[in-house]
Design a protein around this motif. Structure first.
Motif, PDB file in Angstrom:
ATOM      1  N   PRO A 169       0.785  -1.224   0.100  1.00 11.74           N
ATOM      2  CA  PRO A 169       0.071   0.053  -0.068  1.00 11.74           C
ATOM      3  C   PRO A 169       0.915   1.308  -0.015  1.00 11.74           C
ATOM      4  O   PRO A 169       0.427   2.282  -0.391  1.00 11.74           O
ATOM      5  CB  PRO A 169      -0.794  -0.314   1.245  1.00 11.74           C
ATOM      6  N   ARG A 170       1.985   1.271   0.519  1.00 15.92           N
ATOM      7  CA  ARG A 170       2.979   2.194   0.542  1.00 15.92           C
ATOM      8  C   ARG A 170       4.320   1.623   0.807  1.00 15.92           C
ATOM      9  O   ARG A 170       4.459   0.526   1.016  1.00 15.92           O
ATOM     10  CB  ARG A 170       2.755   3.264   1.612  1.00 15.92           C
ATOM     11  N   PRO A 171       5.557   2.545   0.260  1.00 10.27           N
ATOM     12  CA  PRO A 171       6.805   1.901   0.541  1.00 10.27           C
ATOM     13  C   PRO A 171       7.051   1.599   2.115  1.00 10.27           C
ATOM     14  O   PRO A 171       6.641   2.472   2.860  1.00 10.27           O
ATOM     15  CB  PRO A 171       7.799   3.205   0.042  1.00 10.27           C
ATOM     16  N   ILE A 172       7.631   0.540   2.402  1.00 10.48           N
ATOM     17  CA  ILE A 172       7.629   0.114   3.612  1.00 10.48           C
ATOM     18  C   ILE A 172       9.274  -0.008   4.107  1.00 10.48           C
ATOM     19  O   ILE A 172      10.191  -0.587   3.126  1.00 10.48           O
ATOM     20  CB  ILE A 172       7.149  -1.545   4.040  1.00 10.48           C
ATOM     21  N   ILE A 173       9.728   0.644   5.006  1.00 10.17           N
ATOM     22  CA  ILE A 173      11.186   0.694   5.155  1.00 10.17           C
ATOM     23  C   ILE A 173      11.573  -0.429   6.431  1.00 10.17           C
ATOM     24  O   ILE A 173      10.756  -0.014   7.601  1.00 10.17           O
ATOM     25  CB  ILE A 173      11.566   2.233   5.652  1.00 10.17           C
ATOM     26  N   GLU A 174      12.499  -1.260   6.458  1.00  6.98           N
ATOM     27  CA  GLU A 174      12.919  -2.071   7.276  1.00  6.98           C
ATOM     28  C   GLU A 174      14.536  -1.635   7.667  1.00  6.98           C
ATOM     29  O   GLU A 174      15.166  -1.268   6.723  1.00  6.98           O
ATOM     30  CB  GLU A 174      12.590  -3.480   6.884  1.00  6.98           C
ATOM     31  N   PHE A 175      14.849  -1.968   8.704  1.00  7.93           N
ATOM     32  CA  PHE A 175      16.230  -1.794   9.146  1.00  7.93           C
ATOM     33  C   PHE A 175      16.662  -3.277   9.785  1.00  7.93           C
ATOM     34  O   PHE A 175      16.122  -4.117  10.294  1.00  7.93           O
ATOM     35  CB  PHE A 175      16.310  -1.018  10.289  1.00  7.93           C
ATOM     36  N   TYR A 176      17.655  -3.829   9.202  1.00 11.55           N
ATOM     37  CA  TYR A 176      18.563  -5.047   9.573  1.00 11.55           C
ATOM     38  C   TYR A 176      19.845  -4.643   9.996  1.00 11.55           C
ATOM     39  O   TYR A 176      20.684  -3.801   9.587  1.00 11.55           O
ATOM     40  CB  TYR A 176      18.756  -5.827   8.202  1.00 11.55           C
ATOM     41  N   LEU A 177      20.344  -5.317  11.235  1.00  6.53           N
ATOM     42  CA  LEU A 177      21.659  -5.359  11.799  1.00  6.53           C
ATOM     43  C   LEU A 177      22.530  -5.501  10.863  1.00  6.53           C
ATOM     44  O   LEU A 177      22.627  -6.881  10.377  1.00  6.53           O
ATOM     45  CB  LEU A 177      21.674  -5.710  13.203  1.00  6.53           C
ATOM     46  N   LYS A 178      23.860  -5.092  10.521  1.00  7.17           N
ATOM     47  CA  LYS A 178      24.858  -5.645   9.811  1.00  7.17           C
ATOM     48  C   LYS A 178      25.696  -6.480  10.523  1.00  7.17           C
ATOM     49  O   LYS A 178      26.414  -6.103  11.319  1.00  7.17           O
ATOM     50  CB  LYS A 178      25.712  -4.414   9.048  1.00  7.17           C
ATOM     51  N   ASP A 179      25.388  -7.673  10.506  1.00  6.91           N
ATOM     52  CA  ASP A 179      25.974  -8.982  11.297  1.00  6.91           C
ATOM     53  C   ASP A 179      25.953 -10.246  10.594  1.00  6.91           C
ATOM     54  O   ASP A 179      25.052 -10.627  10.613  1.00  6.91           O
ATOM     55  CB  ASP A 179      25.502  -9.004  12.814  1.00  6.91           C
ATOM     56  N   ASP A 180      26.858 -10.718   9.775  1.00  3.37           N
ATOM     57  CA  ASP A 180      26.849 -11.991   8.966  1.00  3.37           C
ATOM     58  C   ASP A 180      26.698 -12.899   9.883  1.00  3.37           C
ATOM     59  O   ASP A 180      26.129 -14.019   9.533  1.00  3.37           O
ATOM     60  CB  ASP A 180      28.106 -11.835   8.005  1.00  3.37           C
TER      61      ASP A 180
END
Length: 253
Positions: free
Chosen positions: A114-125
């Protein structure tokens, strides 16, 4: 340009000491990885294509007032960039349900959001780059609330730009990932787009056929990754001067 001291090597790029203070040389490798590097391959010419494509996108963003770390392309595989302090988060903008979001929420892949959704992911392989909330980000001091607000604003502007550019060449921008870094100017800091923007970090589907033109080709064994990236570059008019070295994938055990 003579090779300088290596600062960092990642899965797809190498960073070298730059010729001037607070600069780096970013070298694009031909390596391809998926599933947190569980699947690996070498795609001849991939680094050349991503260097040119990232130059194209970063230059466009700079021209429309969205700050990036990009200064200039040096040669077919290297570009000069500003040194930044990377915020340890991947910022993902989704326009269409696909990938992990579709699986996680049980949404059919290809469903418009329905609209752009922003997600955050922790940079940790080691942890598999886990999804995190704004509460996590603030509690663990990965970024401030002002940083989060600024990152969201930057991400949405990048989305507007990329969506328009891609639509103009018959490609749907499904989602993309960016990294953001801090540049310090005296007592003040400024957030800029860093790393790269390329088919490695975007999901791109042909509008008419739905053909995938991104790293999902490699992830899902859908064909020749170099051909997909070359098609994106061809449509955007940024093919390298000599693409005769762009060949099929070589899987590495």
């Amino acid at each position: 340009m003579a090779r300088r001291r290596m600062i960092y090597e990642g899965k797809a790029k190498i960073l070298y000491e730059g010729p001037e203070p607070d600069t780096l040389i970013q070298y694009f490798k031909d390596d391809a990885t998926a599933f947190n590097a569980q699947k690996k391959g070498v795609i001849e010419g991939k680094g050349v294509l991503n260097n040119r494509l990232s130059e194209f996108f970063m230059t466009g963003l700079n021209q429309m007032g969205v700050p990036t770390h990009f200064i200039k392309r040096i040669n077919m595989r290297e570009q000069l960039v500003r040194m930044v302090e990377i915020i340890p988060l991947e910022v993902v903008v989704r326009n269409v349900a696909a990938g992990s979001m579709a699986k996680r929420l049980g949404i059919e892949e290809g469903t418009p959001l329905p609209r752009p959704i922003i997600e955050f992911y922790l940079k940790d392989d080691k942890l598999g780059d886990p999804l995190v909330t704004e509460e996590h980000i603030i509690a663990f001091n990965w970024a401030s609330q002002q940083d989060i607000d600024d990152m969201i604003a930057l991400a949405l502007r990048v989305n507007d730009y990329l969506s328009g550019v891609m639509y103009g060449v018959g490609i749907k921008l499904v989602d993309f990932k960016i990294e953001i870094g801090r540049i310090f100017e005296g007592d003040f800091q400024r957030l800029v787009i860093a790393d790269e923007i390329s088919p490695d970090s975007c999901r791109l589907w042909d509008i008419e056929t739905g053909q995938k033109l991104d790293k999902d080709v490699f992830r899902r064994d859908l064909g020749n990754l170099a051909d997909a990236y070359t098609e994106v570059a061809r449509r955007l008019g940024v093919l390298p001067r000599s693409n005769g070295t762009v060949k099929g994938p070589k899987l590495v055990q």
